[in-house]
Design a protein around this motif. Sequence first.
Motif, mmCIF file in Angstrom:
data_model
loop_
_atom_site.group_PDB
_atom_site.id
_atom_site.type_symbol
_atom_site.label_atom_id
_atom_site.label_comp_id
_atom_site.label_asym_id
_atom_site.label_seq_id
_atom_site.Cartn_x
_atom_site.Cartn_y
_atom_site.Cartn_z
ATOM 1 N N HIS A 127 0.817 -1.220 0.000
ATOM 2 C CA HIS A 127 0.000 0.000 0.000
ATOM 3 C C HIS A 127 0.852 1.273 0.000
ATOM 4 O O HIS A 127 0.481 2.265 -0.619
ATOM 5 C CB HIS A 127 -0.998 -0.006 1.163
ATOM 6 C CG HIS A 127 -2.165 -0.912 0.910
ATOM 7 N ND1 HIS A 127 -2.095 -2.272 1.140
ATOM 8 C CD2 HIS A 127 -3.395 -0.670 0.388
ATOM 9 C CE1 HIS A 127 -3.250 -2.823 0.780
ATOM 10 N NE2 HIS A 127 -4.053 -1.884 0.320
ATOM 11 N N ARG A 128 2.014 1.217 0.677
ATOM 12 C CA ARG A 128 2.931 2.375 0.609
ATOM 13 C C ARG A 128 3.324 2.617 -0.848
ATOM 14 O O ARG A 128 3.388 3.739 -1.322
ATOM 15 C CB ARG A 128 4.216 2.099 1.385
ATOM 16 C CG ARG A 128 4.048 2.151 2.865
ATOM 17 C CD ARG A 128 5.400 1.866 3.519
ATOM 18 N NE ARG A 128 5.176 1.133 4.736
ATOM 19 C CZ ARG A 128 6.109 0.525 5.438
ATOM 20 N NH1 ARG A 128 7.373 0.562 5.044
ATOM 21 N NH2 ARG A 128 5.811 -0.105 6.543
ATOM 22 N N SER B 262 6.550 -6.932 -8.970
ATOM 23 C CA SER B 262 6.227 -8.122 -9.784
ATOM 24 C C SER B 262 4.742 -8.427 -9.677
ATOM 25 O O SER B 262 4.098 -8.754 -10.686
ATOM 26 C CB SER B 262 6.988 -9.348 -9.298
ATOM 27 O OG SER B 262 8.338 -9.139 -9.434
ATOM 28 N N GLN B 263 4.205 -8.323 -8.465
ATOM 29 C CA GLN B 263 2.782 -8.610 -8.269
ATOM 30 C C GLN B 263 1.925 -7.610 -9.060
ATOM 31 O O GLN B 263 0.965 -7.989 -9.719
ATOM 32 C CB GLN B 263 2.449 -8.558 -6.766
ATOM 33 C CG GLN B 263 1.035 -9.031 -6.452
ATOM 34 C CD GLN B 263 0.794 -10.494 -6.873
ATOM 35 O OE1 GLN B 263 1.592 -11.374 -6.569
ATOM 36 N NE2 GLN B 263 -0.299 -10.742 -7.613
ATOM 37 N N LEU B 264 2.311 -6.327 -9.030
ATOM 38 C CA LEU B 264 1.546 -5.308 -9.773
ATOM 39 C C LEU B 264 1.596 -5.592 -11.279
ATOM 40 O O LEU B 264 0.631 -5.343 -11.996
ATOM 41 C CB LEU B 264 2.086 -3.906 -9.481
ATOM 42 C CG LEU B 264 1.736 -3.323 -8.102
ATOM 43 C CD1 LEU B 264 2.443 -1.987 -7.885
ATOM 44 C CD2 LEU B 264 0.226 -3.152 -7.945
ATOM 45 N N ASP C 193 -0.728 -8.467 -12.011
ATOM 46 C CA ASP C 193 -2.125 -8.026 -11.943
ATOM 47 C C ASP C 193 -2.493 -7.049 -13.065
ATOM 48 O O ASP C 193 -3.615 -6.557 -13.123
ATOM 49 C CB ASP C 193 -2.396 -7.344 -10.586
ATOM 50 C CG ASP C 193 -2.249 -8.321 -9.422
ATOM 51 O OD1 ASP C 193 -2.321 -9.544 -9.675
ATOM 52 O OD2 ASP C 193 -2.045 -7.866 -8.275
ATOM 53 N N GLY C 194 -1.520 -6.720 -13.911
ATOM 54 C CA GLY C 194 -1.791 -5.820 -15.038
ATOM 55 C C GLY C 194 -1.918 -4.357 -14.636
ATOM 56 O O GLY C 194 -2.336 -3.525 -15.446
ATOM 57 N N ILE C 195 -1.538 -4.029 -13.408
ATOM 58 C CA ILE C 195 -1.631 -2.628 -12.959
ATOM 59 C C ILE C 195 -0.419 -1.840 -13.480
ATOM 60 O O ILE C 195 -0.520 -0.680 -13.849
ATOM 61 C CB ILE C 195 -1.758 -2.576 -11.419
ATOM 62 C CG1 ILE C 195 -3.100 -3.207 -11.009
ATOM 63 C CG2 ILE C 195 -1.644 -1.145 -10.907
ATOM 64 C CD1 ILE C 195 -3.302 -3.407 -9.529
ATOM 65 N N LEU C 196 0.711 -2.520 -13.534
ATOM 66 C CA LEU C 196 1.911 -1.937 -14.170
ATOM 67 C C LEU C 196 2.175 -2.707 -15.461
ATOM 68 O O LEU C 196 2.192 -3.939 -15.448
ATOM 69 C CB LEU C 196 3.144 -2.114 -13.276
ATOM 70 C CG LEU C 196 3.327 -1.244 -12.049
ATOM 71 C CD1 LEU C 196 4.677 -1.559 -11.409
ATOM 72 C CD2 LEU C 196 3.281 0.231 -12.419
ATOM 73 N N VAL D 71 1.051 2.998 -15.895
ATOM 74 C CA VAL D 71 0.471 2.714 -14.579
ATOM 75 C C VAL D 71 -1.041 2.947 -14.581
ATOM 76 O O VAL D 71 -1.522 3.999 -15.025
ATOM 77 C CB VAL D 71 1.125 3.632 -13.505
ATOM 78 C CG1 VAL D 71 0.694 3.201 -12.112
ATOM 79 C CG2 VAL D 71 2.641 3.640 -13.624
ATOM 80 N N ASP D 72 -1.765 1.972 -14.043
ATOM 81 C CA ASP D 72 -3.220 2.097 -13.903
ATOM 82 C C ASP D 72 -3.508 2.757 -12.538
ATOM 83 O O ASP D 72 -3.715 2.080 -11.530
ATOM 84 C CB ASP D 72 -3.837 0.690 -13.999
ATOM 85 C CG ASP D 72 -5.339 0.718 -13.841
ATOM 86 O OD1 ASP D 72 -5.893 1.791 -13.534
ATOM 87 O OD2 ASP D 72 -5.955 -0.355 -14.007
ATOM 88 N N VAL D 73 -3.487 4.079 -12.541
ATOM 89 C CA VAL D 73 -3.611 4.844 -11.300
ATOM 90 C C VAL D 73 -5.016 4.686 -10.676
ATOM 91 O O VAL D 73 -5.151 4.608 -9.458
ATOM 92 C CB VAL D 73 -3.261 6.336 -11.548
ATOM 93 C CG1 VAL D 73 -3.630 7.210 -10.364
ATOM 94 C CG2 VAL D 73 -1.771 6.488 -11.845
ATOM 95 N N ASP D 74 -6.056 4.591 -11.534
ATOM 96 C CA ASP D 74 -7.423 4.455 -10.992
ATOM 97 C C ASP D 74 -7.567 3.212 -10.113
ATOM 98 O O ASP D 74 -8.139 3.271 -9.030
ATOM 99 C CB ASP D 74 -8.451 4.372 -12.135
ATOM 100 C CG ASP D 74 -8.601 5.712 -12.839
ATOM 101 O OD1 ASP D 74 -8.123 6.722 -12.263
ATOM 102 O OD2 ASP D 74 -9.162 5.749 -13.950
#
Length: 223
Positions: free
Chosen positions: A144-145, A192-194, A197-200, A211-214
């Motif tokens: 979360h940080r 790696s996790q992000l 998950d396709g967020i990065l 980056v998927d900021v939303d």
Amino acid sequence: LRKVPLFSELNESELKAVASLASSIDIRKKSIVVQEHDPGDSLFVILSGEVKISTYSTEGREVVLALLGKGSFFGEMSLLDEEPRSANVTTMEDSKFANIRRRDLVPLMMDQPAIALKLLAEVASRLRKTSRVLERISSMDVPHRLYSYLVDHCQRFSQQDADGRYSTVLPTHQLLADQLSTSRETISRAISQLKKDGILIQGEGRGKMRVDVDTLEGLLDEF
Ligand code: CMP
């Protein structure tokens, strides 16, 4: 100096006066400019380059308090309170500084209160930022940080693409770890996790990320 926000209220002749009081210093990449605990009574204005402000935790881990670039300044704390330097300042790139001593800057601030006010506003803004980071570190787990850091970083340093993602260049995993008070390995795992998950998503160009900021904001809201 004309492009330095701290001195933006000054006219041409006042700027010349400041320039005549300041000495110019060139420092190579990865060198120490200011050492924590040393005495000091001068302000450094960054004319080019970038610096890292850091200190060390009791376990010896480097804690990065801020990264500052062109137009910004450091060294105001010892100049103002006459205590030893509060942190280490290291160049991240070859850098050029204007250095102004207390005995020259104080009369200037007395004469031009706008300079003193700008300096105070910047110190307030840094205190806000440091408080926010402290709050994150004390209340959030590392992922979360990192989400919170990424949202801030993208909103400040990049623009939203048509698909809603932000293209940005992230600091190295080590530098992220030193800013978020954790280890490089933990950051690498969270990144790696992000990615999984396709967020990065890897962007085009070296070090570029999309980056998927939303989604990150959603994860922070749930927290
Ligand atoms: P000084 O204490 O003279 O020398 C180290 C400098 O690092 C300090 O002045 C500030 O300019 C800067 N500094 C120290 N702490 C922080 C912080 N939390 N955020 C941003 N800059 C800082």
